[in-house]
Design a protein around this motif. Structure first.
Motif, mmCIF file in Angstrom:
data_model
loop_
_atom_site.group_PDB
_atom_site.id
_atom_site.type_symbol
_atom_site.label_atom_id
_atom_site.label_comp_id
_atom_site.label_asym_id
_atom_site.label_seq_id
_atom_site.Cartn_x
_atom_site.Cartn_y
_atom_site.Cartn_z
ATOM 1 N N GLY A 167 -33.922 146.159 105.001
ATOM 2 C CA GLY A 167 -34.348 147.553 104.918
ATOM 3 C C GLY A 167 -34.594 148.232 106.240
ATOM 4 O O GLY A 167 -34.947 149.413 106.265
ATOM 5 N N SER A 209 -32.300 158.354 96.036
ATOM 6 C CA SER A 209 -33.111 157.581 96.973
ATOM 7 C C SER A 209 -32.682 157.871 98.405
ATOM 8 O O SER A 209 -31.601 158.425 98.650
ATOM 9 N N ASP A 210 -33.506 157.490 99.354
ATOM 10 C CA ASP A 210 -33.146 157.706 100.751
ATOM 11 C C ASP A 210 -31.937 156.858 101.140
ATOM 12 O O ASP A 210 -31.128 157.253 101.978
ATOM 13 N N GLN A 211 -31.734 155.670 100.480
ATOM 14 C CA GLN A 211 -30.565 154.853 100.778
ATOM 15 C C GLN A 211 -29.281 155.556 100.332
ATOM 16 O O GLN A 211 -28.276 155.565 101.051
ATOM 17 N N ASP A 222 -34.817 157.690 107.645
ATOM 18 C CA ASP A 222 -33.732 156.921 108.235
ATOM 19 C C ASP A 222 -33.101 157.647 109.412
ATOM 20 O O ASP A 222 -31.922 157.578 109.656
ATOM 21 N N ASP A 228 -24.045 151.428 106.621
ATOM 22 C CA ASP A 228 -23.560 152.617 105.903
ATOM 23 C C ASP A 228 -22.380 153.251 106.635
ATOM 24 O O ASP A 228 -21.383 153.640 106.028
ATOM 25 N N THR A 242 -29.373 149.411 108.296
ATOM 26 C CA THR A 242 -28.805 150.147 107.159
ATOM 27 C C THR A 242 -27.933 151.302 107.637
ATOM 28 O O THR A 242 -26.897 151.594 107.026
#
Length: 265
Positions: free
Chosen positions: A197, A72-74, A103, A206, A202
């Motif tokens: 989100g 996933s992009d996360q 992102d 991160d 994020t």
């Protein structure tokens, strides 16, 4: 085997090779891990990188081995932060993984000129305006003196969370570093909960999780707190410990933006 499937396999292998090359260039001491005389491979181990990124070591191993899994992009964002990728490398990672780069860093948070001028008018009292992610959008010289090394770059403003958790000087300046840091992280949790989100939150979370063992330990506890005034003990050069009272004022048009003013007690 179809040409399309062959291309997908080749891209997965290229993704694995890219991840491995970037993992091997990061030394354990760069991310706060102890050095070991028994370490035989360069850089970080797969398990260490997975821990920094907050993902399963087995799952990361499959990704590096080029297996048919989709990130996933996360997850990609967490890996990019843990691997300390620059914007070009980050984009390359997302393209190899077949994900759009949603992102990517955005423009700085806007601040009205009238609000930006207020800290300058409050000199000699330390004063600054912070945004929702604790970017320092405006500050005066007194605040600069109070919080040394609180600096930004051409494309990124100073940030109090990065300063508290990643700047070594912060642990000397903030006499009560741990309770101050815990409260700051709890306030970020509250603000991030209002913007689920949203990339600017994020990205910051991160980055802090990858770089700070305290954030990795405290963030899962879900402590919450609203912004408020109070008192802080700060260590000043040639003066020792000085106690300050500070007051927080939320801007009417942008409630996530806050003017903070300090005064010696």
């Amino acid at each position: 085997m179809s040409d399309h499937r062959s291309e997908q396999q080749a891209q997965r292998r290229e993704l694995g090779a890219f991840l491995r090359s970037r993992r091997e260039r990061i030394t354990p001491d760069q991310v706060g891990l102890p050095l070991s005389a028994r370490r035989r491979t360069p850089g970080l181990r797969r398990e260490e990188l997975a821990l920094l990124a907050g993902i399963s070591a087995t799952w990361y191993t499959y990704l590096e081995q080029g297996r048919d899994i989709r990130a996933s992009d996360q997850v990609l964002g967490a890996l990019a932060t843990a691997l300390r990728l620059d914007p070009q490398e980050r984009g390359h990672l997302f393209r190899l993984a077949g994900q759009p780069l949603v992102d990517a860093p955005g423009a700085p948070e806007p601040l009205a000129p009238e609000a930006a001028a207020v800290p300058l008018l409050l000199q000699p009292h330390p004063a600054y305006v912070i945004g929702g992610t604790y970017d320092v959008l405006s500050h005066n010289q007194a605040a600069d003196d109070l919080f040394p090394h609180l600096i930004g770059t051409e494309d990124r403003p100073p940030n109090f969370l990065r300063w508290v958790f990643l700047e070594p000087a912060a642990r000397d300046v903030l006499v009560d570093w741990e309770p101050e840091a815990r409260g700051l992280l709890a306030r970020l949790r509250t603000l991030a909960g209002r913007h689920p989100g949203e990339p600017r939150y994020t990205r910051l979370i991160d980055e802090l999780t990858a770089a700070s063992p305290e954030v990795r330990s405290w963030w899962p506890r879900y402590d919450v707190q609203v912004r408020h005034g109070g008192r802080k003990r700060l260590r000043r050069p040639e003066r020792g410990v000085v106690e300050y009272a500070y007051t927080a004022f939320h801007l009417a048009e942008r409630p996530d933006q806050t003017l903070v003013v300090y005064a010696e007690v």
